[in-house]
Motif scaffolding. Structure first.
Motif, short mmCIF file in Angstrom:
data_model
loop_
_atom_site.label_atom_id
_atom_site.label_comp_id
_atom_site.label_asym_id
_atom_site.label_seq_id
_atom_site.Cartn_x
_atom_site.Cartn_y
_atom_site.Cartn_z
N LYS A 136 17.19 0.37 -5.56
CA LYS A 136 16.18 0.12 -4.51
C LYS A 136 16.54 -1.26 -3.85
N GLN A 137 16.72 -2.33 -4.53
CA GLN A 137 16.79 -3.76 -4.09
C GLN A 137 18.13 -3.73 -3.25
N GLU A 138 19.25 -3.21 -3.89
CA GLU A 138 20.50 -3.40 -3.27
C GLU A 138 20.62 -2.74 -1.89
N LEU A 139 19.82 -1.51 -1.90
CA LEU A 139 19.78 -0.54 -0.65
C LEU A 139 18.82 -1.61 0.40
N LEU A 140 17.73 -1.93 0.02
CA LEU A 140 17.18 -2.60 0.85
C LEU A 140 17.78 -3.94 1.24
N ASP A 141 18.50 -4.73 0.63
CA ASP A 141 19.22 -5.91 1.04
C ASP A 141 20.35 -5.49 2.16
N TYR A 142 20.97 -4.24 1.76
CA TYR A 142 21.92 -3.77 2.73
C TYR A 142 21.46 -3.56 4.06
N ILE A 143 20.28 -2.82 4.11
CA ILE A 143 19.70 -2.53 5.29
C ILE A 143 19.29 -3.92 6.34
N ASP A 144 18.79 -4.74 5.27
CA ASP A 144 18.45 -6.15 5.97
C ASP A 144 19.83 -6.72 6.65
N GLN A 145 20.73 -6.72 5.83
CA GLN A 145 22.10 -7.16 6.62
C GLN A 145 22.45 -6.50 7.67
N ILE A 146 22.25 -5.19 8.02
CA ILE A 146 22.64 -4.64 8.97
C ILE A 146 21.78 -4.91 10.32
N ASN A 147 20.62 -5.11 9.86
CA ASN A 147 19.59 -5.52 11.16
C ASN A 147 19.82 -6.74 11.42
N GLU A 148 20.18 -7.69 10.47
CA GLU A 148 20.37 -9.52 10.88
C GLU A 148 21.70 -9.25 11.95
N TYR A 149 22.72 -8.15 11.37
CA TYR A 149 23.93 -8.26 12.15
C TYR A 149 23.69 -7.74 13.55
N SER A 150 22.54 -6.66 13.87
CA SER A 150 22.35 -6.27 14.92
C SER A 150 21.85 -7.42 16.07
N TYR A 151 20.73 -8.06 15.22
CA TYR A 151 20.14 -9.16 15.88
C TYR A 151 21.06 -10.49 16.41
N ASN A 152 21.81 -10.53 15.54
CA ASN A 152 22.89 -11.70 15.92
C ASN A 152 23.78 -11.26 17.12
N GLN A 153 24.24 -9.95 17.11
CA GLN A 153 24.92 -9.39 18.28
C GLN A 153 24.30 -9.43 19.78
N LYS A 154 22.90 -9.02 19.45
CA LYS A 154 22.14 -9.20 20.84
C LYS A 154 22.12 -10.29 21.27
N LYS A 155 21.69 -11.48 20.18
CA LYS A 155 21.63 -12.96 20.64
C LYS A 155 22.90 -13.49 21.33
N GLN A 156 24.06 -13.13 20.73
CA GLN A 156 25.43 -13.52 21.18
C GLN A 156 25.68 -12.94 22.84
N GLU A 157 25.30 -11.75 22.85
CA GLU A 157 25.35 -11.05 24.05
C GLU A 157 24.33 -11.76 25.24
N LYS A 158 23.29 -12.33 24.88
CA LYS A 158 22.27 -12.91 25.88
C LYS A 158 23.03 -14.31 26.06
#
Length: 209
Positions: free
Chosen positions: A186-208
Motif C-alpha cells: 500500500k505505502q509503496e503504491l501511494l508514494d508512487y502515485i504521489d511521485q506521478i502527481n508531483e511530476y505532473s505539477y512540476n511539468q505544468k509549472k515549467q510550462e507557465k
C-alpha cells in the motif's frame, strides 16, 4: 515520503469521457479483469472500507467512477474487462467507453493494471497491456491478493508474468505486490502515485514559466 490519503470525495459516474470532471487535476486510473480485487484495493488505499463498492459478482463497476483525492488529484475506477456474464453488445459498449477514455482523457497520467497474483499469465491481461503500449499510455502493474499465496509462490508468479511480458516488451513497467487484507504494498503504491502527481505539477509549472 509516506504519503497518506486524507480526504476522498466521490464526484460522478460517467460512460462518456467528455462528461468526466474538468481536467484541471492530474489523474490516475485503476483497471483489471473482473473480480481481481480492484474495489478492495481502492478502499485500502483511501482508508475507506465502503468507498468503492465490492461484490462477489464480477462486473459490479459498469461506469467510470471519478473521485477527488486530497483536492489535488483524481482517482478513476474503471470497469473491469473479461466479464463473461454480459451480452456481446454490452461488452463492446464497455470496451469502446474505456478505449475512448484512455485515448482522449488529457489529464490521465498513468494506468494501474491489476493482476491476480495467484494466476498464470492471462491472455486478457497481456492483450490489454499491449494495447496500452500501442497507445503510448504510461502504466504500472499491481499484483493483487498477495495474502492468498505464499511469498515464494508469489515471487514465482510475478517472475512468470514478467517473463511473458518480455516476449513483446523491451523494458518492464513498474510493478507492485499488494494485498487489501494485510496492506502489503500500500505505502509503496501511494508514494508512487504521489511521485506521478508531483511530476505532473512540476511539468505544468515549467510550462507557465
Amino acid at each position: 515520503m509516506d504519503y497518506q490519503i486524507k480526504s476522498v470525495k466521490f464526484l460522478k459516474s460517467e460512460v462518456d469521457y467528455k462528461k468526466c470532471p474538468a481536467d484541471r487535476l492530474p489523474e490516475v486510473a485503476f483497471i483489471g479483469r473482473s473480480n481481481v480485487g480492484k474495489s478492495s484495493l481502492i478502499n485500502t488505499l483511501a482508508n475507506h472500507k465502503d468507498l468503492a463498492k465490492t461484490s462477489s459478482k464480477p462486473g459490479k463497476t459498469q461506469t467510470m467512477h471519478h473521485y477527488e483525492v486530497d483536492k489535488r488529484w483524481y482517482l478513476v475506477d474503471l470497469p473491469g474487462y473479461g466479464y463473461a456474464s454480459i451480452s456481446k453488445s454490452m461488452r463492446e459498449k464497455w470496451e469502446k467507453m474505456i478505449d475512448n477514455y484512455l485515448r482522449y482523457r488529457k489529464n490521465l497520467q498513468s494506468v494501474f493494471v491489476l493482476v491476480d497474483i495467484r494466476l498464470e499469465p492471462q491472455e486478457l491481461d497481456i492483450n490489454f497491456i499491449n494495447k496500452l503500449g500501442e497507445m503510448g499510455m504510461p502504466f504500472s502493474l499491481v499484483f493483487t491478493k498477495a495474502d492468498k499465496i505464499g511469498k515464494n509462490k508469489g515471487a514465482v508468479s510475478v517472475r512468470n508474468f514478467c517473463r511473458k511480458l518480455m516476449e513483446t516488451w523491451e523494458d518492464l513497467p513498474p510493478f507492485f505486490v499488494c494485498s487489501s487484507v494485510d496492506g502489503r504494498g500500500k505505502q509503496e503504491l501511494l508514494d508512487y502515485i504521489d511521485q506521478i502527481n508531483e511530476y505532473s505539477y512540476n511539468q505544468k509549472k515549467q510550462e507557465k514559466e
